[in-house]
Design an enzyme around this catalytic site. Structure first.
Site, PDB file in Angstrom:
ATOM      1  N   LYS A 126       8.533 -23.299   5.856  1.00  0.00           N
ATOM      2  CA  LYS A 126      10.149 -22.866   5.521  1.00  0.00           C
ATOM      3  C   LYS A 126      10.201 -21.616   4.702  1.00  0.00           C
ATOM      4  O   LYS A 126       9.161 -20.953   3.761  1.00  0.00           O
ATOM      5  CB  LYS A 126      10.651 -24.005   4.867  1.00  0.00           C
ATOM      6  N   ASP A 166      18.725 -22.064   9.511  1.00  0.00           N
ATOM      7  CA  ASP A 166      19.085 -23.239   8.753  1.00  0.00           C
ATOM      8  C   ASP A 166      20.156 -23.144   7.756  1.00  0.00           C
ATOM      9  O   ASP A 166      21.070 -22.470   8.105  1.00  0.00           O
ATOM     10  CB  ASP A 166      17.840 -23.343   7.511  1.00  0.00           C
TER      11      ASP A 166
HETATM   12  P1  NDP Z   1      25.314 -24.912   8.183  1.00  0.00           P
HETATM   13  O1  NDP Z   1      24.512 -23.538   7.397  1.00  0.00           O
HETATM   14  O2  NDP Z   1      24.835 -24.446   9.417  1.00  0.00           O
HETATM   15  O3  NDP Z   1      26.145 -25.672   7.434  1.00  0.00           O
HETATM   16  C1  NDP Z   1      25.657 -26.456   6.080  1.00  0.00           C
HETATM   17  C2  NDP Z   1      26.755 -26.958   5.611  1.00  0.00           C
HETATM   18  O4  NDP Z   1      26.912 -27.982   4.787  1.00  0.00           O
HETATM   19  C3  NDP Z   1      28.856 -26.726   5.630  1.00  0.00           C
HETATM   20  O5  NDP Z   1      29.339 -27.522   5.651  1.00  0.00           O
HETATM   21  C4  NDP Z   1      28.169 -25.990   3.937  1.00  0.00           C
HETATM   22  O6  NDP Z   1      29.562 -25.668   2.951  1.00  0.00           O
HETATM   23  C5  NDP Z   1      27.399 -27.699   4.261  1.00  0.00           C
HETATM   24  N1  NDP Z   1      26.186 -27.312   2.424  1.00  0.00           N
HETATM   25  C6  NDP Z   1      25.756 -26.321   1.707  1.00  0.00           C
HETATM   26  N2  NDP Z   1      25.052 -26.546   0.952  1.00  0.00           N
HETATM   27  C7  NDP Z   1      26.138 -27.292   0.037  1.00  0.00           C
HETATM   28  C8  NDP Z   1      25.946 -27.732  -0.524  1.00  0.00           C
HETATM   29  N3  NDP Z   1      25.067 -27.036  -2.066  1.00  0.00           N
HETATM   30  N4  NDP Z   1      26.678 -28.646  -1.343  1.00  0.00           N
HETATM   31  C9  NDP Z   1      27.758 -29.332  -0.392  1.00  0.00           C
HETATM   32  N5  NDP Z   1      27.888 -28.819   1.372  1.00  0.00           N
HETATM   33  C10 NDP Z   1      26.892 -28.112   0.925  1.00  0.00           C
HETATM   34  O7  NDP Z   1      23.376 -25.113   8.134  1.00  0.00           O
HETATM   35  P2  NDP Z   1      23.055 -26.638   9.096  1.00  0.00           P
HETATM   36  O8  NDP Z   1      24.188 -27.196   9.138  1.00  0.00           O
HETATM   37  O9  NDP Z   1      22.206 -25.740  10.028  1.00  0.00           O
HETATM   38  O10 NDP Z   1      22.431 -27.325   7.852  1.00  0.00           O
HETATM   39  C11 NDP Z   1      22.491 -28.676   7.547  1.00  0.00           C
HETATM   40  C12 NDP Z   1      21.577 -29.602   7.270  1.00  0.00           C
HETATM   41  O11 NDP Z   1      20.813 -29.582   8.351  1.00  0.00           O
HETATM   42  C13 NDP Z   1      20.372 -28.742   5.714  1.00  0.00           C
HETATM   43  O12 NDP Z   1      20.031 -29.469   5.207  1.00  0.00           O
HETATM   44  C14 NDP Z   1      19.368 -27.936   6.747  1.00  0.00           C
HETATM   45  O13 NDP Z   1      18.437 -28.573   6.302  1.00  0.00           O
HETATM   46  C15 NDP Z   1      19.797 -29.684   7.743  1.00  0.00           C
HETATM   47  N6  NDP Z   1      18.887 -28.790   9.364  1.00  0.00           N
HETATM   48  C16 NDP Z   1      19.092 -28.002  10.205  1.00  0.00           C
HETATM   49  C17 NDP Z   1      18.184 -27.618  10.890  1.00  0.00           C
HETATM   50  C18 NDP Z   1      18.809 -26.537  11.892  1.00  0.00           C
HETATM   51  O14 NDP Z   1      18.778 -26.848  13.080  1.00  0.00           O
HETATM   52  N7  NDP Z   1      20.168 -25.835  11.514  1.00  0.00           N
HETATM   53  C19 NDP Z   1      17.572 -28.747  11.853  1.00  0.00           C
HETATM   54  C20 NDP Z   1      17.297 -30.043  11.144  1.00  0.00           C
HETATM   55  C21 NDP Z   1      17.791 -30.067   9.654  1.00  0.00           C
HETATM   56  P3  NDP Z   1      30.206 -24.644   3.313  1.00  0.00           P
HETATM   57  O15 NDP Z   1      29.891 -23.785   3.604  1.00  0.00           O
HETATM   58  O16 NDP Z   1      30.890 -24.998   2.159  1.00  0.00           O
HETATM   59  O17 NDP Z   1      28.588 -23.903   2.267  1.00  0.00           O
HETATM   60  O1  2IT Z   2      14.660 -28.278   8.855  1.00  0.00           O
HETATM   61  C1  2IT Z   2      14.552 -27.877   9.986  1.00  0.00           C
HETATM   62  O2  2IT Z   2      13.790 -28.618  10.530  1.00  0.00           O
HETATM   63  C2  2IT Z   2      15.337 -26.635  10.219  1.00  0.00           C
HETATM   64  N1  2IT Z   2      16.147 -25.758   9.270  1.00  0.00           N
HETATM   65  C3  2IT Z   2      14.759 -26.246  11.891  1.00  0.00           C
HETATM   66  C4  2IT Z   2      13.802 -25.197  11.968  1.00  0.00           C
HETATM   67  C5  2IT Z   2      12.506 -25.127  13.669  1.00  0.00           C
HETATM   68  O3  2IT Z   2      11.599 -24.275  13.544  1.00  0.00           O
HETATM   69  O4  2IT Z   2      14.048 -25.254  14.494  1.00  0.00           O
END
Ligand code: NDP
Ligand code: 2IT
Length: 446
Positions: A126, A166
């Protein structure tokens, strides 16, 4: 927790006293592993847990860039190369002001187990930076990404370490990072995933985490005589994971009544209109409060945590770590919620997880339920190596199969090791751990 796991955890606490998120993730993992450790006394002799919890390598570096006013800014960049036992390091890059080593180590530790559960040959890593892309111009984001990659490129490679998106890192950021990698190294290779479709990206990668979450939920609900179709769902977040979880949930016949961002949540009792959310979040990069201005009958509430007070059947926390605490869990149960699926990484605090399990709420832990994103990243790596592009249908079918496989592994391990056959937290931790442990034992002390 058995003696061995407890000694390792105490060692971690003594060495990393301020890393609260990391210690939380390690505590959950080590608590779960007790029955597996008892079956394998040889792990202690080989110092396996001590090695498992210590990253193979941590890189920290300066990221200087110039903003639109001509002022030099300096951020901190990191890459935690946690475990290469079963494949090259693989995991996303988080760009958020809160990023620090505790957060990246918790995410890296989770990633090792998650990647193992996919059944694909990917190790755990990460990275990221305390850079905040919010409110920055495209040029500023590009300047940051180019500077970040100017250091990172020497540590990564298609068979070494393959970063992805992420929080805060979407297709725009991946594009700039990829361009700089190619420019410095002269190599056109699958060194990043989540790439655009015109330069080596995979169909379904954008949708994969959210879709995968719903596929996992379908499997878990079916095994417990429930279904997504007809259910009322609350989803936190409105980023990549939340949007595509919403899309698939709607397609499968659920009704999504609320979504959020870090400023607050919108409640739409008639059902969230996803095209409006996509327009605000993906096109305009705006705030979710805008939804309530555009959709009559919906309302916006300041502050994101009260979203869990909305009565629902299924809750999908898809925003960030520790967004669902004990108070929220109590509210969910009071509102009739019977299943929680973690789209985000570690969104539920330990006391909240314990409470939900105790109340018989079906609980899908993130490292299993959100593994569809990284699994599809691994499919992107495969396509890049083969110089092929698979169709949407082909990748989606593989994703479905992988998510069904992950559920089966977590359920089988829960059945064999846990007191309760629906303790998928324990099941996912044990199933993910045992594959990596086996590889580590085979490869000697390293
Ligand atoms: P994005 O940046 O696309 O979206 C994040 C969302 O969460 C936004 O709506 C954001 O709001 C909100 N958010 C972020 N930080 C905070 C906070 N401190 N408090 C409240 N709301 C918050 O990220 P992702 O959708 O990619 O990721 C979301 C989660 O999923 C994370 O935990 C990530 O690690 C996990 N994840 C992501 C994967 C991926 O493929 N993208 C895979 C597996 C897990 P705002 O815009 O206001 O900051
Ligand atoms: O938390 C996660 O699994 C991710 N942000 C996706 C990682 C990846 O390598 O696609």
């Amino acid at each position: 927790m058995n003696d061995y796991a407890s000694r390792v955890l105490n060692g971690l606490k003594a060495r990393n006293p301020h890393e609260t998120e990391f210690l939380q993730a390690a505590t959950e993992m080590l608590c779960s592993l007790t029955p597996a450790l008892e079956k394998h006394p040889e792990f202690e002799q080989a110092g396996l847990l001590e090695r498992f919890v210590e990253p193979e390598r941590i890189l920290a570096f300066r990221v200087p860039w110039v903003d639109d006013r001509g002022v030099t800014q300096v951020n901190r960049g990191y890459r935690v190369q946690y475990s290469s036992a079963i494949g090259p390091y693989k995991g996303g890059l988080r760009l958020h002001p809160s990023v620090n080593l505790s957060i990246l180590k918790f995410l890296g530790l989770e990633q090792i187990l998650k990647n193992s559960l996919t059944g694909l040959p990917i190790g755990g890593g990460k990275g990221g930076s305390d850079f905040d892309p919010k409110g920055k111009s495209d040029r500023e984001v590009m300047a940051f990404c180019q500077s970040f990659m100017t250091e990172l490129y020497r540590h990564i490679g298609a068979d070494v370490d393959v970063p992805a998106g992420d929080i805060g890192t979407g297709s725009r950021e991946i594009g700039y990072l990829y361009g700089q990698y190619k420019r410095i190294t002269g190599r056109y290779e699958g060194v990043l995933t989540g790439k655009g479709l015109s330069y080596g990206g995979s169909l379904v990668r954008k949708e994969a985490t959210g879709y995968g979450l719903c596929y996992f939920m379908q499997n878990m609900l079916a095994a417990n005589k429930r279904k997504l179709s007809g259910a009322t769902v609350v989803i936190s977040g409105s980023g990549n994971v939340a949007i595509y979880a919403c899309e698939k949930a709607l397609e499968l016949g659920a009704k999504v009544v609320a979504m959020s961002d870090s400023s607050g949540y919108v409640h739409d009792p008639k059902g969230i209109q996803l095209d409006v959310i996509k327009q605000i979040k993906e096109v305009e990069r705006g705030r979710i409060r805008e939804y309530a201005r555009r959709v009559p009958g919906s309302d916006f509430t300041e502050g994101s945590t009260a979203i869990w007070n909305i009565p629902c059947d299924i809750a999908l926390p898809c925003a960030t770590q520790n967004e669902l605490d004990l108070e929220s869990a109590i509210a969910l149960v009071r509102g009739g919620c019977y299943a929680v699926g973690e789209g985000a990484n570690m969104p539920t605090t330990l006391p909240a997880t314990e409470y939900l399990l105790e109340k018989g709420v079906l609980f899908a832990p993130g490292k299993a339920a959100n593994a569809g994103g990284v699994a599809t990243s691994a499919l992107e790596m495969t396509q890049n190596s083969m110089r092929l592009s698979w169709s949407f249908c082909d990748v989606d079918a593989k994703l479905k199969e992988i998510m069904a496989g992950i559920f089966e592994k977590a359920a089988d391990a829960a059945e064999s090791y846990a007191d309760c056959a629906t303790n998928y937290v324990m099941g996912a931790n044990i199933a993910g751990f045992l594959k990596v442990a086996d590889a580590m034992m085979a490869q000697g002390i390293c």
